[in-house]
Write a protein that holds these residues in place. Structure first.
Motif, PDB file in Angstrom:
ATOM      1  N   MET A   1       0.712  -1.182  -0.161  1.00 17.54           N
ATOM      2  CA  MET A   1      -0.096  -0.044  -0.037  1.00 17.54           C
ATOM      3  C   MET A   1       0.903   1.404  -0.165  1.00 17.54           C
ATOM      4  SD  MET A   1      -3.290  -0.787   2.417  1.00 17.54           S
ATOM      5  CE  MET A   1      -2.449  -1.208   4.125  1.00 17.54           C
ATOM      6  N   PRO A   2       0.524   2.316  -0.537  1.00 14.23           N
ATOM      7  CA  PRO A   2       1.218   3.693  -0.406  1.00 14.23           C
ATOM      8  C   PRO A   2       1.547   3.935   0.905  1.00 14.23           C
ATOM      9  CG  PRO A   2      -0.803   3.793  -1.688  1.00 14.23           C
ATOM     10  CD  PRO A   2      -0.863   2.700  -0.953  1.00 14.23           C
ATOM     11  N   LEU A   3       2.779   4.581   0.877  1.00 16.22           N
ATOM     12  CA  LEU A   3       3.380   5.225   2.285  1.00 16.22           C
ATOM     13  C   LEU A   3       3.433   6.652   2.473  1.00 16.22           C
ATOM     14  CD1 LEU A   3       6.542   2.805   2.469  1.00 16.22           C
ATOM     15  CD2 LEU A   3       4.312   2.257   3.894  1.00 16.22           C
ATOM     16  N   TYR A   4       2.870   7.145   3.369  1.00 16.53           N
ATOM     17  CA  TYR A   4       3.092   8.649   3.818  1.00 16.53           C
ATOM     18  C   TYR A   4       3.870   8.920   5.097  1.00 16.53           C
ATOM     19  CZ  TYR A   4      -0.750   9.152   0.296  1.00 16.53           C
ATOM     20  OH  TYR A   4      -1.368   9.104  -0.809  1.00 16.53           O
ATOM     21  N   VAL A   5       4.503   9.790   5.247  1.00 16.73           N
ATOM     22  CA  VAL A   5       4.885  10.374   6.324  1.00 16.73           C
ATOM     23  C   VAL A   5       4.289  11.697   6.928  1.00 16.73           C
ATOM     24  CG1 VAL A   5       6.949  11.322   7.600  1.00 16.73           C
ATOM     25  CG2 VAL A   5       7.390   9.474   5.883  1.00 16.73           C
ATOM     26  N   GLY A   6       3.941  11.341   8.170  1.00 12.40           N
ATOM     27  CA  GLY A   6       3.297  12.792   8.949  1.00 12.40           C
ATOM     28  C   GLY A   6       4.207  13.434  10.095  1.00 12.40           C
ATOM     29  N   LEU A   7       4.380  14.784   9.852  1.00 17.56           N
ATOM     30  CA  LEU A   7       5.273  15.426  10.661  1.00 17.56           C
ATOM     31  C   LEU A   7       4.445  16.433  11.619  1.00 17.56           C
ATOM     32  CD1 LEU A   7       8.048  16.503   8.213  1.00 17.56           C
ATOM     33  CD2 LEU A   7       8.078  14.579   9.541  1.00 17.56           C
ATOM     34  N   MET A   8       4.621  16.103  12.695  1.00 19.57           N
ATOM     35  CA  MET A   8       4.043  17.221  13.814  1.00 19.57           C
ATOM     36  C   MET A   8       5.031  17.635  14.797  1.00 19.57           C
ATOM     37  SD  MET A   8       0.931  17.927  14.752  1.00 19.57           S
ATOM     38  CE  MET A   8       0.500  19.057  16.074  1.00 19.57           C
ATOM     39  N   SER A   9       5.131  18.928  15.242  1.00 23.50           N
ATOM     40  CA  SER A   9       5.679  19.753  16.094  1.00 23.50           C
ATOM     41  C   SER A   9       4.705  20.448  16.893  1.00 23.50           C
ATOM     42  CB  SER A   9       6.863  20.721  15.706  1.00 23.50           C
ATOM     43  OG  SER A   9       7.304  21.338  16.585  1.00 23.50           O
ATOM     44  N   GLY A  10       4.349  20.161  17.999  1.00 26.17           N
ATOM     45  CA  GLY A  10       3.390  20.550  18.815  1.00 26.17           C
ATOM     46  C   GLY A  10       3.523  21.936  19.628  1.00 26.17           C
ATOM     47  N   THR A  11       2.608  21.855  20.564  1.00 32.45           N
ATOM     48  CA  THR A  11       2.627  23.114  21.342  1.00 32.45           C
ATOM     49  C   THR A  11       3.797  22.868  22.390  1.00 32.45           C
ATOM     50  OG1 THR A  11       0.278  23.708  21.129  1.00 32.45           O
ATOM     51  CG2 THR A  11       1.237  24.814  22.833  1.00 32.45           C
ATOM     52  N   SER A  12       3.936  21.696  22.877  1.00 34.40           N
ATOM     53  CA  SER A  12       4.989  21.469  23.616  1.00 34.40           C
ATOM     54  C   SER A  12       6.391  21.795  23.637  1.00 34.40           C
ATOM     55  CB  SER A  12       4.892  19.833  24.409  1.00 34.40           C
ATOM     56  OG  SER A  12       3.710  19.410  24.946  1.00 34.40           O
ATOM     57  N   LEU A  13       6.748  21.911  22.218  1.00 32.32           N
ATOM     58  CA  LEU A  13       7.754  22.163  21.570  1.00 32.32           C
ATOM     59  C   LEU A  13       9.024  21.135  22.084  1.00 32.32           C
ATOM     60  CD1 LEU A  13       7.973  26.076  22.001  1.00 32.32           C
ATOM     61  CD2 LEU A  13       8.162  24.687  19.803  1.00 32.32           C
ATOM     62  N   ASP A  14       8.761  19.883  22.138  1.00 33.86           N
ATOM     63  CA  ASP A  14       9.533  18.896  22.481  1.00 33.86           C
ATOM     64  C   ASP A  14      10.483  18.245  21.479  1.00 33.86           C
ATOM     65  OD1 ASP A  14       7.652  17.491  21.785  1.00 33.86           O
ATOM     66  OD2 ASP A  14       7.356  16.306  23.559  1.00 33.86           O
ATOM     67  N   GLY A  15       9.854  18.240  20.276  1.00 31.22           N
ATOM     68  CA  GLY A  15      10.616  17.591  19.134  1.00 31.22           C
ATOM     69  C   GLY A  15       9.789  17.485  17.932  1.00 31.22           C
ATOM     70  N   ASP A  17       7.725  14.850  15.640  1.00 32.12           N
ATOM     71  CA  ASP A  17       7.481  13.526  15.546  1.00 32.12           C
ATOM     72  C   ASP A  17       7.027  13.291  14.078  1.00 32.12           C
ATOM     73  OD1 ASP A  17       7.308  13.396  18.375  1.00 32.12           O
ATOM     74  OD2 ASP A  17       5.061  13.767  18.503  1.00 32.12           O
ATOM     75  N   ALA A  18       7.739  11.974  13.551  1.00 35.15           N
ATOM     76  CA  ALA A  18       7.550  11.546  12.256  1.00 35.15           C
ATOM     77  C   ALA A  18       7.058  10.320  12.348  1.00 35.15           C
ATOM     78  CB  ALA A  18       8.929  11.671  11.575  1.00 35.15           C
ATOM     79  N   ALA A  19       6.127  10.029  11.524  1.00 32.28           N
ATOM     80  CA  ALA A  19       5.198   8.877  11.725  1.00 32.28           C
ATOM     81  C   ALA A  19       4.959   8.259  10.276  1.00 32.28           C
ATOM     82  CB  ALA A  19       3.847   8.874  12.149  1.00 32.28           C
ATOM     83  N   LEU A  20       5.673   6.935   9.862  1.00 29.04           N
ATOM     84  CA  LEU A  20       5.507   6.373   8.681  1.00 29.04           C
ATOM     85  C   LEU A  20       4.223   5.353   8.624  1.00 29.04           C
ATOM     86  CD1 LEU A  20       6.930   5.353   5.874  1.00 29.04           C
ATOM     87  CD2 LEU A  20       7.770   3.750   7.045  1.00 29.04           C
ATOM     88  N   LEU A  37       9.139   8.008  14.972  1.00 28.08           N
ATOM     89  CA  LEU A  37      10.365   8.425  15.594  1.00 28.08           C
ATOM     90  C   LEU A  37       9.975   9.709  16.213  1.00 28.08           C
ATOM     91  CD1 LEU A  37      12.303  10.521  14.109  1.00 28.08           C
ATOM     92  CD2 LEU A  37      12.965   8.181  13.018  1.00 28.08           C
ATOM     93  N   CYS A  38      10.632  10.300  17.169  1.00 28.21           N
ATOM     94  CA  CYS A  38      10.795  11.599  17.939  1.00 28.21           C
ATOM     95  C   CYS A  38      12.372  12.199  17.806  1.00 28.21           C
ATOM     96  CB  CYS A  38      10.138  11.868  19.242  1.00 28.21           C
ATOM     97  SG  CYS A  38      10.168  13.553  19.807  1.00 28.21           S
ATOM     98  N   LEU A  39      12.226  13.032  17.068  1.00 23.41           N
ATOM     99  CA  LEU A  39      13.754  14.021  17.100  1.00 23.41           C
ATOM    100  C   LEU A  39      13.666  14.999  17.921  1.00 23.41           C
ATOM    101  CD1 LEU A  39      16.705  13.549  15.208  1.00 23.41           C
ATOM    102  CD2 LEU A  39      15.634  15.070  13.572  1.00 23.41           C
ATOM    103  N   PRO A  40      14.154  15.154  18.989  1.00 21.79           N
ATOM    104  CA  PRO A  40      14.229  16.053  20.020  1.00 21.79           C
ATOM    105  C   PRO A  40      14.794  17.372  19.258  1.00 21.79           C
ATOM    106  CG  PRO A  40      15.092  14.151  21.085  1.00 21.79           C
ATOM    107  CD  PRO A  40      15.180  13.991  19.568  1.00 21.79           C
ATOM    108  N   TRP A 331       2.125   8.860  18.676  1.00 21.74           N
ATOM    109  CA  TRP A 331       2.489   9.145  17.122  1.00 21.74           C
ATOM    110  C   TRP A 331       0.914   9.246  16.340  1.00 21.74           C
ATOM    111  CZ3 TRP A 331       6.993   9.967  17.966  1.00 21.74           C
ATOM    112  CH2 TRP A 331       7.758   8.797  18.584  1.00 21.74           C
ATOM    113  N   LEU A 332      -0.117   9.461  17.415  1.00 19.22           N
ATOM    114  CA  LEU A 332      -1.454   9.471  16.572  1.00 19.22           C
ATOM    115  C   LEU A 332      -1.625  10.793  15.911  1.00 19.22           C
ATOM    116  CD1 LEU A 332      -4.105   7.937  16.484  1.00 19.22           C
ATOM    117  CD2 LEU A 332      -4.876   9.295  18.303  1.00 19.22           C
TER     118      LEU A 332
END
Length: 370
Positions: A1-15, A17-20, A37-40, A331-332
């Motif tokens: 199936m097709p693969l997507y990556v989601g990137l999120m940097s939230g209000t907490s400013l901790d890192g 988040d990248a979800a495959l 993974l989370c890249l701080p 990672w949601l």
């Protein structure tokens, strides 16, 4: 199936988040989390972003430098995720990038929302198609532009026989109500601060930005008078649709409500209780006597003390883990933006007007080819 990556940097400013995420073209097949993974963030980048979110005036050179540094960090997160799975950029259908919210003012004159992001540079650095700028189309249609995750929650967690509440405890808490009756609308809104004030107060008084497991809060005593003053903020009484952020809830907001005699640990205990009480009050009108599940995601789901306080205020609700549905609580949100990128490329609406208050369904996001 097709693969997507989601990137999120939230209000907490901790890192970052990248979800495959594996997403089929057939909407009846649920999206599947492959890895994440989370890249701080470095202290320098985090402090720079925090300064920008609190600045009354912004220097554009500083803004551009921070945005570029954030984009390079995003690209690094994507690269690490692809390397883990020996994937080339061509294996990724698209990256869904939320960006870093600098200011969110849906009730401003005019309304505006600003996410720091550079999808053109991200496409250059990763060699992937990028979908970004999800929020402003909903706002252009009269909506709050947030929260956007409820439509994803509906696809992942909806149940034919039970009411389900999905609670994201990031910097800000947001709640989604999914009713078993398909004729009832999905409801979603920000309830108020979650980790934002808890983390900021901890960083001011203790070593490190996070109160791990809420141990410091658990050591303090609840200050009922302070809690009452905090809950007097009109936002907690405002009906949905509504959304908020760091521009409203911050340490200065808290300082204005302190009398200066409080013990720092007691303030921490009271901030945890503020999150628990404001969430419980927001959730209680949607609790169904026939059975209600609460699914908690975000960093706050790992705060043992906070979860205990939530359970104490919502004893009639069954708490379920995201992991039971194949999704990690961590990672949601990133997964939601991978899914929203798929919706954009499929020319399907990414908002729920009943949640945001927009005048109708809208296809969200701009597309940046590699």
């Amino acid at each position: 199936m097709p693969l997507y990556v989601g990137l999120m940097s939230g209000t907490s400013l901790d890192g970052i988040d990248a979800a495959l995420v594996d997403i089929a073209e057939d909407p009846s097949i649920p999206a599947r989390l492959v890895d994440a993974l989370c890249l701080p963030l470095s202290d320098t980048l985090r402090d720079g972003l925090l300064t920008l979110t609190q600045a009354s005036r912004i220097d554009f050179t500083t803004l551009a430098a921070a945005e570029t540094a954030l984009c390079e960090h995003q690209a690094d997160a994507v690269s690490q995720l692809l390397t883990r799975h020996a994937l080339s950029p061509k294996a990724i259908t698209a990256i869904g990038s939320h960006g870093q919210t600098i200011e969110h003012a849906p009730d401003g004159t005019p309304p505006y929302t600003c996410q720091m992001d550079n999808p053109s540079l991200l496409a250059e650095l990763t060699g992937c198609c990028v979908v970004a700028d999800f929020r402003r189309r909903d706002m252009a249609a009269g909506g709050q532009a947030a929260p956007l995750a409820p439509i994803f929650h509906q696809a992942v967690f909806g149940h034919a026989n039970r009411t389900r509440l999905v609670l994201n405890l990031g910097g800000i808490a947001n709640l989604t109500r999914l009713a078993p009756d398909a004729t009832l609308p999905v409801i979603g809104f920000d309830t108020g601060p979650a980790n934002l004030l808890i983390d900021a107060w901890h960083a001011r008084h203790r070593q490190g930005p996070i109160d791990i497991d809420g141990e410091w809060a658990a050591s303090g005593a609840l200050d009922d008078a302070l809690l009452s003053r905090l809950l007097e903020d009109p936002y907690f009484q405002q009906p949905p649709p509504k959304s908020t952020g760091r521009e409203r809830f911050h340490l200065e907001w808290l300082d204005q409500r302190l009398d200066g005699k409080e013990r720092s640990a007691d303030v921490q205990a009271t901030l945890a209780e503020l999150t628990a009480v404001s969430v419980a009050r927001a959730a209680r009108p949607f609790v169904d006597a026939a059975g209600t599940d609460l699914i908690v995601c975000g960093g706050g789901a790992r705060n043992r003390h906070l979860m205990q306080r939530l359970a104490a205020h919502l004893p009639e609700v069954a708490f379920l883990a995201c992991d039971d549905f194949g999704w990690s609580a961590d990672w949601l949100e990133a997964g939601a933006f991978a899914w929203l990128a798929w919706r954009r490329l499929s020319a399907m609406p990414g908002n729920l007007p009943e949640v945001t208050g927009a005048s109708g369904p809208r296809v969200l996001g701009g597309v940046y080819a590699p």
